[in-house]
Design a protein around this motif. Structure first.
Motif, PDB file in Angstrom:
ATOM      1  N   LEU A   1       0.804  -1.223   0.000  1.00 30.03           N
ATOM      2  CA  LEU A   1       0.000   0.000   0.000  1.00 30.03           C
ATOM      3  C   LEU A   1       0.837   1.271   0.000  1.00 30.03           C
ATOM      4  O   LEU A   1       0.408   2.295  -0.535  1.00 30.03           O
ATOM      5  N   HIS A   2       2.028   1.231   0.609  1.00 28.74           N
ATOM      6  CA  HIS A   2       2.825   2.447   0.738  1.00 28.74           C
ATOM      7  C   HIS A   2       4.252   2.293   0.220  1.00 28.74           C
ATOM      8  O   HIS A   2       5.050   3.206   0.360  1.00 28.74           O
ATOM      9  N   GLY A   3       4.563   1.126  -0.343  1.00 31.93           N
ATOM     10  CA  GLY A   3       5.910   0.884  -0.813  1.00 31.93           C
ATOM     11  C   GLY A   3       5.935   0.247  -2.185  1.00 31.93           C
ATOM     12  O   GLY A   3       5.012   0.410  -2.987  1.00 31.93           O
TER      13      GLY A   3
ATOM     14  N   VAL B   1       6.997  -5.590  -3.083  1.00 34.94           N
ATOM     15  CA  VAL B   1       7.669  -6.864  -3.328  1.00 34.94           C
ATOM     16  C   VAL B   1       7.158  -7.904  -2.324  1.00 34.94           C
ATOM     17  O   VAL B   1       7.262  -7.720  -1.116  1.00 34.94           O
ATOM     18  N   GLY B   2       6.589  -8.983  -2.814  1.00 35.48           N
ATOM     19  CA  GLY B   2       6.049 -10.021  -1.945  1.00 35.48           C
ATOM     20  C   GLY B   2       4.650  -9.740  -1.434  1.00 35.48           C
ATOM     21  O   GLY B   2       4.131 -10.501  -0.614  1.00 35.48           O
ATOM     22  N   SER B   3       3.994  -8.685  -1.896  1.00 32.76           N
ATOM     23  CA  SER B   3       2.633  -8.382  -1.446  1.00 32.76           C
ATOM     24  C   SER B   3       1.611  -9.076  -2.335  1.00 32.76           C
ATOM     25  O   SER B   3       1.878  -9.373  -3.501  1.00 32.76           O
TER      26      SER B   3
ATOM     27  N   ILE C   1       6.767   6.562  -1.468  1.00 32.24           N
ATOM     28  CA  ILE C   1       5.613   6.721  -2.368  1.00 32.24           C
ATOM     29  C   ILE C   1       4.521   7.449  -1.608  1.00 32.24           C
ATOM     30  O   ILE C   1       4.025   6.967  -0.584  1.00 32.24           O
ATOM     31  N   SER C   2       4.162   8.620  -2.082  1.00 31.70           N
ATOM     32  CA  SER C   2       3.105   9.394  -1.434  1.00 31.70           C
ATOM     33  C   SER C   2       2.542  10.400  -2.424  1.00 31.70           C
ATOM     34  O   SER C   2       3.298  11.009  -3.186  1.00 31.70           O
ATOM     35  N   PRO C   3       1.217  10.606  -2.430  1.00 26.14           N
ATOM     36  CA  PRO C   3       0.625  11.628  -3.292  1.00 26.14           C
ATOM     37  C   PRO C   3       0.532  12.986  -2.607  1.00 26.14           C
ATOM     38  O   PRO C   3      -0.065  13.909  -3.161  1.00 26.14           O
TER      39      PRO C   3
ATOM     40  N   ALA D   1       0.846  -0.529  -5.252  1.00 25.30           N
ATOM     41  CA  ALA D   1       1.644  -1.605  -5.841  1.00 25.30           C
ATOM     42  C   ALA D   1       0.920  -2.938  -5.772  1.00 25.30           C
ATOM     43  O   ALA D   1       0.969  -3.738  -6.714  1.00 25.30           O
ATOM     44  N   VAL D   2       0.214  -3.201  -4.671  1.00 23.81           N
ATOM     45  CA  VAL D   2      -0.482  -4.481  -4.532  1.00 23.81           C
ATOM     46  C   VAL D   2      -1.587  -4.619  -5.569  1.00 23.81           C
ATOM     47  O   VAL D   2      -1.867  -5.731  -6.056  1.00 23.81           O
ATOM     48  N   ASN D   3      -2.233  -3.513  -5.947  1.00 20.92           N
ATOM     49  CA  ASN D   3      -3.244  -3.579  -7.004  1.00 20.92           C
ATOM     50  C   ASN D   3      -2.622  -4.047  -8.314  1.00 20.92           C
ATOM     51  O   ASN D   3      -3.191  -4.876  -9.034  1.00 20.92           O
ATOM     52  N   TYR D   4      -1.451  -3.504  -8.616  1.00 23.27           N
ATOM     53  CA  TYR D   4      -0.770  -3.879  -9.855  1.00 23.27           C
ATOM     54  C   TYR D   4      -0.288  -5.326  -9.819  1.00 23.27           C
ATOM     55  O   TYR D   4      -0.435  -6.068 -10.798  1.00 23.27           O
ATOM     56  N   VAL D   5       0.319  -5.732  -8.702  1.00 26.18           N
ATOM     57  CA  VAL D   5       0.854  -7.092  -8.595  1.00 26.18           C
ATOM     58  C   VAL D   5      -0.262  -8.116  -8.817  1.00 26.18           C
ATOM     59  O   VAL D   5      -0.101  -9.075  -9.591  1.00 26.18           O
TER      60      VAL D   5
END
Length: 731
Positions: A249-251, A254-256, A311-313, A641-645
């Motif tokens: 969610l915030h990084g 990797v591995g999520s 990673i932050s908006p 990132a987890v959405n993409y993975v």
């Protein structure tokens, strides 16, 4: 003349259209029936409500019209079997109608789906309403907000009416995405006999829907933490670096992973509906950007990256603290306070947010360059043919023969009305929206100029360039210091063009399905009005009833109302509107070098084009799509990132492995599986909210209730001496 050339002239000059679209028509089939209006309006309203309802949630699931397309078929047949056939007279007129004019037909089904399409596109202006009420905490006249919502959605009709001759009637403007819908319509209306031991498409859809509906109780209510699981954070609980790398969610993720369909499809749409080559292009871009460029940029401390989260908006001051917006805004006039800004700090961004804007610049330029190189000659030839062709292909001839066109004055009258509404919304109500009349005119001119070229590109290549960055930049330079003027200008410029292209695409679908143009126009117009009302009503209701909506610091554990998309929209209003591009990406800002991304994007497709021409036998080279590569992380930081993975994992499995090994199953069930999963999640989330969460009944208190991946250190800075609550201080 060769017989094949004669067939092309009699049919369509585009092979894909010849293979997909039937060249027959039955003009006697009823279209605007009682069933069309009832099922169409209900579908439009339901999808509008659900998409806006999900828009404020942690995983903002987008429910497409495919769900309605499949679901209304048995409902239409049920109505045809049960409703009375006797004609009903309308009192005081000579008109009458029948609730049941005969069997439920393909044209009714198409119109209902176009109705539903209006409820799936979203209403961009809602972002402005949300940031005013939930982020800036200011009052906004609901009438002004409603007029803004309707006018931005309807303005595209004017451009659509002006350019429809070239973008709809022309056989060379073939709109590839519509062929999927045409294929699905034909498949659904083919007579289907269930094989022994097998399932019909409808039975398969119902089974998937029930299973998805039942399962979603777990991630939505009982165990929200499985929407993002980050293994690295369980192992290295005290390591900032490990959590930055492993947090989904915030990084870097990797591995999520996740055990939730909403995480898979929430921001990126269903991976089942994305071609395999596009998924591979996105995956390559994602890996390069997130796992090569990002670590180099962050751990090399570019732009003082270590002072801020990886990673932050959000926006930060020079000391790494969240930026105090009130220090640079004049409260009464809601405008930029230059003295306060000079006394306080320049606006700083996380390195990923800087990279995101750079890539958005590059993507816009690369889209133009890629299309010009690979499709320029074809587009030019097809465009010339569309302007010169008086008769069109067989589909255009059938439409002209069997149906009256929409009078041009319908479009012109609507355009004049909507322009007047736009002026009233911006100049009236104490100019709450801040944009003066000349800004409204300029935004419309921008949309008008770009609708035809972008429409040609979309109609021939299925790639649509957005105007949001360019429009933000233009008004940011011309009228800085006014956040709502910036977002309003962006909405009128960007969305009226996007809506025009959406209307034209739907017109082309109706063209292929031989729908009377006047019926198409009425359905689109009513659908747009209904969807705008429902989107606005749903948003206003949630903004005024959900306590602390969008405020992650004050929301209770397990609350999904985190508004990730609107959070980014809000920070963009600060960057482009309050501070302005001159103080961000110009000579007065920290990031002027980001403008070189325009040049990078313009040149990036050239090597691919060169090698594709030099080695034409290597067909895989032409599958390299530079704009898609550059947009490999395009939905971040709204998406995580987890959405993409998860999206890549599901997409590669179904659209490469299953597609190649079990093509018959894929062709029969793939899109229906996607629709069933979407629908099940939507219905359970809605039921849970209204029966439990709306009444204050939360899930059980335990570790898994948090909508979190339990990586609290992933948001921490790593520069020496930076102090952030809950984070270690590095020496």
């Amino acid at each position: 003349m060769d017989p094949s050339e004669i067939n092309e002239i009699n049919d369509s000059p585009i092979e894909e259209v010849r293979l997909t679209v039937p060249t027959t028509d039955d003009p006697t089939l009823p279209c605007l029936t009682f069933r069309t209006w009832i099922l169409g309006i209900v579908s439009c309203a339901m999808l509008s409500f659900l998409n806006q309802f999900f828009g404020y949630r942690q995983n903002a699931l987008s429910i497409t019209s495919v769900s309605a397309q499949i679901l209304v078929l048995p409902l239409g047949k049920l109505m045809a079997a049960s409703l009375p056939t006797k004609a009903i007279a309308i009192p005081g007129t000579k008109w009458s109608f029948s609730m049941n004019p005969g069997p439920f037909n393909l044209k009714e089904h198409c119109l209902i789906t176009i109705f539903a399409n209006a409820g799936t596109t979203g209403v961009y202006a809602i972002g402005t309403v949300t940031i005013v009420k939930a982020f800036y905490h200011r009052r906004l006249n609901p009438v002004a907000a409603m007029i803004l919502t309707h006018s931005t959605q309807l303005l595209g009709y004017g451009w659509a009416g002006i350019f429809r001759k070239y973008l709809v009637d022309s056989p060379y403007m073939w709109w590839p995405s519509n062929l999927v819908q045409v294929s699905l319509f034909r498949a659904l209306h083919d007579v289907e006999i269930r094989k022994k031991g097998g399932l019909t498409r409808l039975q398969f859809f119902i089974i998937v829907l029930v299973l998805s509906f039942s399962y979603y109780l777990i991630p939505n209510y009982l165990f929200p933490s499985i929407t993002a699981l980050s293994v690295a954070c369980w192992i290295w609980k005290d390591s900032v670096t490990a959590q930055q790398i492993g947090s989904g969610l915030h990084g870097l993720g990797v591995g999520s992973f996740a055990l939730d369909w909403a995480t898979v499809a929430g921001f990126l749409g269903s991976p089942l509906a994305t071609p395999g080559f596009a998924i591979v292009n996105m995956l390559v871009g994602f890996v390069i950007i997130l796992y090569v460029v990002m670590p180099i940029a962050y751990w090399s401390n570019f732009y003082n990256a270590k002072r801020f989260p990886i990673i932050s908006p959000h926006v930060f001051d020079s000391h790494g603290a969240p930026y105090n917006i009130s220090a640079i805004l004049i409260e009464k006039s809601f405008e930029f306070n230059r003295q306060g800004y000079d006394d306080y700090s320049k606006v700083n961004l996380s390195i990923f947010f800087v990279l995101t804007y750079g890539l958005s610049f590059a993507n816009l330029a690369a889209t133009v360059s890629h299309v010009a190189l690979f499709y320029g000659r074809t587009i030019w030839q097809q465009t010339k043919s569309s302007f010169q062709d008086k008769f069109g292909d067989v589909h255009t001839r059938l439409m002209r023969k069997n149906y009256d066109p929409v009078p041009q004055w319908w479009f012109h009258s609507l355009l004049i009305l909507v322009v007047a509404m736009s002026m009233f919304a911006c100049e009236g109500f104490g100019r709450q929206l801040q944009l003066p009349y000349w800004g409204v005119i300029l935004s419309m001119a921008l949309a008008f100029v770009f609708t035809l070229p972008v429409g040609v590109i979309t109609a021939t290549t299925n790639q649509q360039a957005g105007l949001n960055v360019i429009s933000e930049m233009i008004i940011g330079y011309m009228y800085p210091g006014k956040p709502l003027a910036n977002t309003t200008f962006k909405t009128y410029g960007t969305i009226s063009m996007s809506q025009a292209i959406l209307f034209l695409s739907d017109f082309k679908l109706g063209h292929y399905m031989k729908i009377p143009p006047k019926s198409m126009f009425l359905v689109q117009l009513v659908g747009t009005v209904v969807s705008s009302l429902v989107y606005f009503g749903t948003a206003w209701w949630l903004l005024t009833t959900v306590e602390n909506i969008c405020d992650t610091a004050k929301l209770p554990d397990g609350s999904p109302w985190t508004c990730p998309g609107d959070d980014v929209f809000y920070n963009a209003s600060i960057i482009w509107g309050v501070v302005g591009p001159l103080r961000m990406f110009g000579k007065l800002g920290l990031y002027p070098a980001v403008n070189y991304y325009f040049l990078f994007g313009l040149l990036a497709p050239v090597p691919v084009w060169f090698f594709a021409r030099k080695y034409p036998e290597k067909k895989w080279i032409r599958l390299i799509n530079v704009p898609i590569l550059i947009s490999g992380t395009g939905a971040m930081p709204v998406a995580k990132a987890v959405n993409y993975v998860c999206w890549f994992a599901v997409g590669l499995f179904f659209n490469l492995y299953v597609y190649r090994r079990f093509k018959a199953w894929w062709a029969r069930h793939n899109y229906i599986l996607s629709a069933g999963l979407d629908a099940g999640v939507a219905f359970m989330a809605t039921l849970c909210y209204f029966t439990l969460q709306f009444n204050g009944i939360g899930g059980p208190e335990w570790w898994g209730l948090e909508v979190s991946d339990h990586c609290p250190l992933a948001n921490c800075p790593t520069a020496p001496g930076i102090r952030v609550q809950g984070c270690p201080v590095f020496n």
